[in-house]
Design a protein around this motif. Structure first.
Motif, PDB file in Angstrom:
ATOM      1  N   HIS A   1      48.962  45.322  40.478  1.00 45.81           N
ATOM      2  CA  HIS A   1      48.568  43.947  40.178  1.00 45.81           C
ATOM      3  C   HIS A   1      47.399  43.458  41.043  1.00 45.81           C
ATOM      4  CE1 HIS A   1      51.877  43.779  37.505  1.00 45.81           C
ATOM      5  NE2 HIS A   1      52.833  43.609  38.400  1.00 45.81           N
ATOM      6  N   GLY A   2      46.822  44.362  41.835  1.00 40.33           N
ATOM      7  CA  GLY A   2      45.688  43.978  42.664  1.00 40.33           C
ATOM      8  C   GLY A   2      46.047  43.116  43.840  1.00 40.33           C
ATOM      9  N   GLN A   3      47.280  43.213  44.331  1.00 44.46           N
ATOM     10  CA  GLN A   3      47.768  42.355  45.409  1.00 44.46           C
ATOM     11  C   GLN A   3      47.836  43.075  46.757  1.00 44.46           C
ATOM     12  OE1 GLN A   3      51.558  41.373  43.663  1.00 44.46           O
ATOM     13  NE2 GLN A   3      50.708  39.708  42.421  1.00 44.46           N
ATOM     14  N   TYR A   4      47.159  44.216  46.864  1.00 45.28           N
ATOM     15  CA  TYR A   4      47.219  45.007  48.094  1.00 45.28           C
ATOM     16  C   TYR A   4      45.798  45.248  48.592  1.00 45.28           C
ATOM     17  CZ  TYR A   4      49.713  48.075  51.312  1.00 45.28           C
ATOM     18  OH  TYR A   4      50.289  48.611  52.433  1.00 45.28           O
ATOM     19  N   PRO A   5      45.558  45.184  49.906  1.00 45.36           N
ATOM     20  CA  PRO A   5      44.196  45.372  50.419  1.00 45.36           C
ATOM     21  C   PRO A   5      43.724  46.818  50.299  1.00 45.36           C
ATOM     22  CG  PRO A   5      45.759  45.174  52.237  1.00 45.36           C
ATOM     23  CD  PRO A   5      46.525  44.861  50.987  1.00 45.36           C
ATOM     24  N   GLY A   6      42.406  46.986  50.182  1.00 46.56           N
ATOM     25  CA  GLY A   6      41.805  48.319  50.224  1.00 46.56           C
ATOM     26  C   GLY A   6      41.965  49.149  48.976  1.00 46.56           C
ATOM     27  N   ILE A   7      42.211  48.523  47.825  1.00 51.04           N
ATOM     28  CA  ILE A   7      42.385  49.277  46.581  1.00 51.04           C
ATOM     29  C   ILE A   7      41.046  49.846  46.113  1.00 51.04           C
ATOM     30  CG2 ILE A   7      43.042  49.116  44.149  1.00 51.04           C
ATOM     31  CD1 ILE A   7      44.969  46.870  44.938  1.00 51.04           C
ATOM     32  N   LYS A   8      41.036  51.141  45.815  1.00 48.38           N
ATOM     33  CA  LYS A   8      39.871  51.795  45.229  1.00 48.38           C
ATOM     34  C   LYS A   8      40.343  52.626  44.043  1.00 48.38           C
ATOM     35  CE  LYS A   8      37.398  52.123  49.654  1.00 48.38           C
ATOM     36  NZ  LYS A   8      36.799  53.045  50.644  1.00 48.38           N
ATOM     37  N   LEU A   9      39.742  52.379  42.889  1.00 46.29           N
ATOM     38  CA  LEU A   9      40.145  53.056  41.661  1.00 46.29           C
ATOM     39  C   LEU A   9      38.971  53.847  41.085  1.00 46.29           C
ATOM     40  CD1 LEU A   9      42.207  50.175  39.968  1.00 46.29           C
ATOM     41  CD2 LEU A   9      43.041  52.036  41.433  1.00 46.29           C
ATOM     42  N   PRO A  10      39.258  54.882  40.294  1.00 48.03           N
ATOM     43  CA  PRO A  10      40.585  55.333  39.855  1.00 48.03           C
ATOM     44  C   PRO A  10      41.319  56.092  40.962  1.00 48.03           C
ATOM     45  CG  PRO A  10      38.905  56.816  39.021  1.00 48.03           C
ATOM     46  CD  PRO A  10      38.168  55.686  39.690  1.00 48.03           C
TER      47      PRO A  10
END
Length: 336
Positions: free
Chosen positions: A48-57
């Motif tokens: 849900h995009g609620q965590y820091p440092g997300i990099k996708l895919p």
């Protein structure tokens, strides 16, 4: 290899089964052929995009267990065929009391365990406890480590103490009950569902109360005479109740805040009672090693909720999001 890939932030349906390249180990790394993986609330936060440092895919998933199939250079104590579990905490550092600023957790931004294979630093694998099934072993790492550091390392629970675990049902809470019970504490739980309270009593809880009932706080105080240690992941209004229930000189360990900040916190009550409030999250490599030894010594079996196939990860996450689970939800990984 087959993997559940997350390419866009959104709902559980954003996770798709794909064929991706099997990882190869660099120096100091190993590749594990996973037998099972397990879900954590962190996976939902990432989704849900609620965590820091997300990099996708990237491939989500922090928990897993399996067999070593490839070993990088400069590794002498691990061999192919070894049965292992993964410590999902990466880059903790040398100070066991606090993590480094670049500490992260396996599974977004790094590729995680919702896959047939995963690559991790060799220092993050530990022998699988022999008394555990693959599903149980996969369910142990993140939640078991979080519970151990909160209850034992930070909470310093001792035999005969009254311990309160609010909101029993999730993976960490079930370990908190088991660990405190194994150490001889009197364990009390709360839940909105009588079924969850009764289940908790089956594996170590002394008693529990339904927090939707009128005067439940008074009921709990009459049952316990006061609490020595509360281990909480809820916060919100509940936190003020923990203060009111605490004995003089008691402790509250907080490792989460699912209901948000504590409104109108009245500090004098906490001050007069000399209550210690302690923050805790995940755990050090030493905590992980101690936790695994503890689980083996006491022959603790993780409480499992339900097992899904890898491609059913979206349905599994939906079950966790609705709070329908009691214990850990596991993914069975296809072997071909």
């Amino acid at each position: 290899m087959k993997a559940m890939m997350l390419r866009e932030i959104g709902e559980t349906s954003q996770l798709k089964l794909e064929e991706v390249e099997t990882p190869k180990p660099d120096s100091g790394e190993v590749v594990i052929k996973l037998k099972a993986a397990a879900l954590n609330r962190r996976d939902l936060m990432v989704l849900h995009g609620q965590y820091p440092g997300i990099k996708l895919p990237a491939i989500p998933g922090s928990d897993g267990a399996g067999e070593i199939v490839a070993v990088g250079n400069e590794i002498n104590n691990i061999s192919t065929g070894d049965k292992v579990i993964i410590n999902p905490g990466l880059n903790w550092g040398n100070d066991m009391n606090k993590k480094r600023a670049d500490f992260t957790i396996l599974g977004v931004p790094s590729n995680g365990t919702y896959a047939q294979y995963v690559k991790v630093p060799a220092e993050n694998v530990y022998p699988k406890p022999s008394h555990l099934s693959w599903e149980e072993a996969a369910a142990l790492p993140l939640a078991g480590l979080t519970a151990y550091r909160a209850m034992v390392t930070k909470g310093k629970v001792t035999k005969g103490e009254n311990v309160l675990i609010p909101g029993v049902g999730g993976g960490v809470a079930t370990y908190l009950v088991q660990f405190a019970s194994a150490l001889g504490a009197n364990v009390y739980v709360t839940s909105s569902k009588e079924e969850k309270i009764n289940k908790a009593k089956d594996f170590g809880a002394t008693e529990g109360v339904n927090y939707t009932a009128e005067n439940w706080t008074e009921e709990l105080e009459n049952l316990t005479g006061g609490i020595d240690l509360s281990v909480d992941s809820i916060a919100g209004e509940m936190f003020k109740t923990l203060i009111s229930l605490g004995k003089i000189g008691s402790r509250i360990v907080s490792f989460g805040a699912t209901r948000g900040p504590v409104p109108n916190l009245i500090l004098p009550t906490m001050t007069v009672k000399e209550i210690s409030v302690i923050g805790s999250t995940m755990g050090s490599p030493q905590d992980f090693a101690d936790m695994v030894d503890f689980v083996e010594k006491h022959e603790i079996h993780p409480i499992l909720d339900k097992t899904y196939s890898l491609e059913e990860a979206p349905e599994a996450l939906a079950r966790m999001e609705k709070g329908e689970n009691f214990g850990k939800i596991v993914l069975s990984i296809p072997q071909d």
